[in-house]
Write a protein that holds these residues in place. Structure first.
Motif, PDB file in Angstrom:
ATOM      1  N   VAL A  73       5.239   3.563  -6.065  1.00 38.41           N
ATOM      2  CA  VAL A  73       4.765   3.029  -7.253  1.00 38.41           C
ATOM      3  C   VAL A  73       4.757   1.783  -7.506  1.00 38.41           C
ATOM      4  O   VAL A  73       3.658   1.162  -7.968  1.00 38.41           O
ATOM      5  CB  VAL A  73       5.848   3.829  -8.183  1.00 38.41           C
ATOM      6  N   ARG A  74       5.768   1.093  -7.013  1.00 33.66           N
ATOM      7  CA  ARG A  74       5.680  -0.334  -7.382  1.00 33.66           C
ATOM      8  C   ARG A  74       4.433  -1.072  -6.584  1.00 33.66           C
ATOM      9  O   ARG A  74       3.766  -1.705  -7.226  1.00 33.66           O
ATOM     10  CB  ARG A  74       6.947  -0.991  -6.805  1.00 33.66           C
ATOM     11  N   GLU A  75       4.193  -0.701  -5.371  1.00 33.20           N
ATOM     12  CA  GLU A  75       3.361  -1.209  -4.481  1.00 33.20           C
ATOM     13  C   GLU A  75       1.768  -0.815  -4.945  1.00 33.20           C
ATOM     14  O   GLU A  75       1.032  -1.582  -4.711  1.00 33.20           O
ATOM     15  CB  GLU A  75       3.510  -0.841  -3.240  1.00 33.20           C
ATOM     16  N   ALA A  76       1.627   0.414  -5.423  1.00 28.30           N
ATOM     17  CA  ALA A  76       0.474   0.934  -5.942  1.00 28.30           C
ATOM     18  C   ALA A  76      -0.067  -0.040  -7.227  1.00 28.30           C
ATOM     19  O   ALA A  76      -1.222  -0.425  -7.296  1.00 28.30           O
ATOM     20  CB  ALA A  76       0.689   2.216  -6.563  1.00 28.30           C
ATOM     21  N   VAL A  77       0.906  -0.459  -7.913  1.00 23.82           N
ATOM     22  CA  VAL A  77       0.727  -1.397  -9.051  1.00 23.82           C
ATOM     23  C   VAL A  77       0.317  -2.831  -8.552  1.00 23.82           C
ATOM     24  O   VAL A  77      -0.673  -3.386  -8.805  1.00 23.82           O
ATOM     25  CB  VAL A  77       1.661  -1.339  -9.993  1.00 23.82           C
ATOM     26  N   ARG A  78       0.993  -3.184  -7.508  1.00 27.02           N
ATOM     27  CA  ARG A  78       0.905  -4.404  -6.831  1.00 27.02           C
ATOM     28  C   ARG A  78      -0.577  -4.563  -6.311  1.00 27.02           C
ATOM     29  O   ARG A  78      -1.023  -5.507  -6.203  1.00 27.02           O
ATOM     30  CB  ARG A  78       1.939  -4.800  -5.977  1.00 27.02           C
ATOM     31  N   GLN A  79      -1.003  -3.462  -5.774  1.00 30.00           N
ATOM     32  CA  GLN A  79      -2.371  -3.554  -5.036  1.00 30.00           C
ATOM     33  C   GLN A  79      -3.376  -2.900  -5.924  1.00 30.00           C
ATOM     34  O   GLN A  79      -4.328  -2.561  -5.371  1.00 30.00           O
ATOM     35  CB  GLN A  79      -1.869  -2.454  -3.788  1.00 30.00           C
ATOM     36  N   ASN A  80      -3.183  -3.373  -7.198  1.00 32.41           N
ATOM     37  CA  ASN A  80      -4.391  -3.106  -8.164  1.00 32.41           C
ATOM     38  C   ASN A  80      -4.768  -1.382  -8.132  1.00 32.41           C
ATOM     39  O   ASN A  80      -5.918  -1.138  -8.169  1.00 32.41           O
ATOM     40  CB  ASN A  80      -5.330  -3.930  -8.058  1.00 32.41           C
ATOM     41  N   THR A  88      -4.826   3.084  -0.788  1.00 39.47           N
ATOM     42  CA  THR A  88      -5.026   2.738   0.566  1.00 39.47           C
ATOM     43  C   THR A  88      -4.401   1.221   0.860  1.00 39.47           C
ATOM     44  O   THR A  88      -3.749   1.171   2.027  1.00 39.47           O
ATOM     45  CB  THR A  88      -6.603   2.683   0.955  1.00 39.47           C
ATOM     46  N   GLU A  89      -4.679   0.346   0.214  1.00 35.09           N
ATOM     47  CA  GLU A  89      -3.977  -0.811   0.322  1.00 35.09           C
ATOM     48  C   GLU A  89      -2.431  -0.996   0.350  1.00 35.09           C
ATOM     49  O   GLU A  89      -1.785  -1.569   0.861  1.00 35.09           O
ATOM     50  CB  GLU A  89      -4.647  -2.090  -0.801  1.00 35.09           C
ATOM     51  N   ALA A  90      -2.027  -0.155  -0.743  1.00 31.81           N
ATOM     52  CA  ALA A  90      -0.533   0.013  -1.007  1.00 31.81           C
ATOM     53  C   ALA A  90      -0.200   0.758   0.348  1.00 31.81           C
ATOM     54  O   ALA A  90       1.013   0.258   0.930  1.00 31.81           O
ATOM     55  CB  ALA A  90      -0.159   1.052  -1.997  1.00 31.81           C
ATOM     56  N   ALA A  91      -0.739   1.526   0.930  1.00 26.79           N
ATOM     57  CA  ALA A  91      -0.159   2.207   2.221  1.00 26.79           C
ATOM     58  C   ALA A  91      -0.178   1.382   3.435  1.00 26.79           C
ATOM     59  O   ALA A  91       0.863   1.293   4.138  1.00 26.79           O
ATOM     60  CB  ALA A  91      -0.870   3.338   2.731  1.00 26.79           C
ATOM     61  N   LYS A  92      -1.151   0.446   3.502  1.00 25.63           N
ATOM     62  CA  LYS A  92      -1.173  -0.599   4.482  1.00 25.63           C
ATOM     63  C   LYS A  92      -0.139  -1.448   4.474  1.00 25.63           C
ATOM     64  O   LYS A  92       0.574  -1.897   5.394  1.00 25.63           O
ATOM     65  CB  LYS A  92      -2.496  -1.447   4.607  1.00 25.63           C
ATOM     66  N   ALA A  93       0.050  -1.979   3.102  1.00 22.69           N
ATOM     67  CA  ALA A  93       1.268  -2.961   2.958  1.00 22.69           C
ATOM     68  C   ALA A  93       2.724  -2.291   3.337  1.00 22.69           C
ATOM     69  O   ALA A  93       3.608  -3.264   3.787  1.00 22.69           O
ATOM     70  CB  ALA A  93       1.102  -3.544   1.274  1.00 22.69           C
ATOM     71  N   LEU A  94       2.799  -1.046   3.210  1.00 23.74           N
ATOM     72  CA  LEU A  94       4.044  -0.314   3.342  1.00 23.74           C
ATOM     73  C   LEU A  94       4.099   0.315   4.831  1.00 23.74           C
ATOM     74  O   LEU A  94       5.106   0.851   5.056  1.00 23.74           O
ATOM     75  CB  LEU A  94       4.490   0.516   2.366  1.00 23.74           C
ATOM     76  N   PHE A  95       2.999  -0.114   5.550  1.00 29.99           N
ATOM     77  CA  PHE A  95       2.956   0.446   6.820  1.00 29.99           C
ATOM     78  C   PHE A  95       3.060   2.071   6.800  1.00 29.99           C
ATOM     79  O   PHE A  95       3.865   2.640   7.721  1.00 29.99           O
ATOM     80  CB  PHE A  95       3.939  -0.307   7.573  1.00 29.99           C
ATOM     81  N   THR A  96       2.441   2.685   6.253  1.00 34.96           N
ATOM     82  CA  THR A  96       2.431   4.136   6.234  1.00 34.96           C
ATOM     83  C   THR A  96       1.078   4.749   5.677  1.00 34.96           C
ATOM     84  O   THR A  96       0.085   4.109   5.808  1.00 34.96           O
ATOM     85  CB  THR A  96       3.552   4.607   5.136  1.00 34.96           C
ATOM     86  N   SER A  97       1.196   6.002   5.429  1.00 30.58           N
ATOM     87  CA  SER A  97      -0.407   6.684   5.223  1.00 30.58           C
ATOM     88  C   SER A  97      -0.697   6.791   3.713  1.00 30.58           C
ATOM     89  O   SER A  97       0.211   6.965   2.848  1.00 30.58           O
ATOM     90  CB  SER A  97      -0.496   7.851   5.987  1.00 30.58           C
TER      91      SER A  97
END
Length: 313
Positions: free
Chosen positions: A9-16, A20-29
């Protein structure tokens, strides 16, 4: 409910809101992130995100409340990790400072040198930006503390404390007629093309305000984020410079002359800021005290607990 869902949830917000970008930042799918968020929404019984088709577009009203709680939980998790590292190694680790060019170039070298001598195992990084950018670096956990003059005192989520005061100087070539002005006035300064800081830097708002109060409209020939750039163009005779006092050294800047302008533009206060509720390693407190001896660990901890520490710069 699990920590992975909160991180997503936090990374989705950080990645606007780009999963897809949130998954890349967290090394997941990306499907894994989407599924975990949907499962969290079902468990909570509310939609965290607004959607258009399968794409998320923003936060719902309950989503904003959820995000606030998520940030608190994740900050506590980060603090727990730091506590573990603190007790495992008191004098080693990483330390990131976000600051402006003026601070990095003129105010911090001596402090950084002393700090490096005391903590040779600490990996120190300096990130530069404008005041808004460096505040966001601290809020987003990209830096441990911010140092700047402008705006960080008003940023929600930050605890800021005064470090030191400084005044502006007017700089000119050695033979400039402005050097004969006794006393120096805003009207005389405004009669020449000016070279000074960009609007986001080094007390520029006070410069603009001072001229505005006298109904003066100076000719700002050039704006820069770097005092060295300002001084270079002043040396070329293109205009009169207005710079932070700490940026002038009579020995180093032999081709320039400086005049105090504190009586015209007032004094400025540089501040150090940390994230509200953050856990600070012991050497971060030491760095702050090296920079401003009055800012002891006790005073910083008082400020972080919500008290208003009293001290003199």
């Amino acid at each position: 409910m699990n920590l992975h869902q909160l991180r997503f949830v936090r990374e989705a917000v950080r990645q606007n809101f780009n999963l897809t970008e949130a998954a890349k930042a967290l090394f997941t799918s990306q499907p894994g992130v989407s599924k975990a968020i949907i499962e969290l929404e079902e468990e909570l019984g509310v939609d965290i995100f607004t959607r258009h088709g399968k794409r998320i577009r923003g936060l719902t009203e309950p989503g904003r409340a959820v995000l606030k709680s998520v940030e608190t939980v994740m900050q506590e998790i980060d603090s727990l990790k730091r506590i573990g590292k603190e007790f495992a190694a008191h004098d080693s680790g990483s330390f990131t400072i976000a600051t402006t060019h003026t601070q990095a170039r003129y105010s911090l070298p001596r402090v950084v040198q002393l700090f490096a001598q005391r903590f040779p195992k600490v990996r120190l990084s300096l990130l530069q930006g404008n005041p808004k950018q460096i505040a966001e670096m601290v809020l987003n956990d990209q830096a441990d503390l911010a140092i700047a003059t402008e705006s960080i005192a008003e940023m929600d989520g930050l605890i800021s404390l005064p470090c030191y005061q400084w005044e502006h100087l007017v700089v000119t070539p050695p033979d400039h007629p402005l050097l004969r002005a006794k006393p120096l006035s805003l009207e005389e300064i405004a009669s020449y093309p000016l070279i000074t800081y960009d609007a986001a830097f080094a007390g520029r708002n006070k410069i603009d305000h001072a001229f505005a109060l006298r109904s003066l409209k100076p000719d700002i020939l050039l704006e820069a984020i770097d005092a060295d750039v300002i001084k270079t163009y002043v040396e070329l005779g293109m205009g009169v410079g207005i710079i932070a006092g700490m940026a002038f050294d009579a020995e180093r800047d032999r081709n320039l002359r400086a005049m105090s302008a504190g009586h015209l533009f007032g004094s400025n206060v540089s501040r150090v800021a940390v994230k509200q509720g953050a856990y600070l390693r012991s050497y971060v407190y030491t760095f702050i005290e090296l920079m401003t001896p009055a800012l002891t660990r006790k005073l910083v901890e008082q400020a972080m607990s919500g008290e208003q520490p009293m001290y003199e710069l």
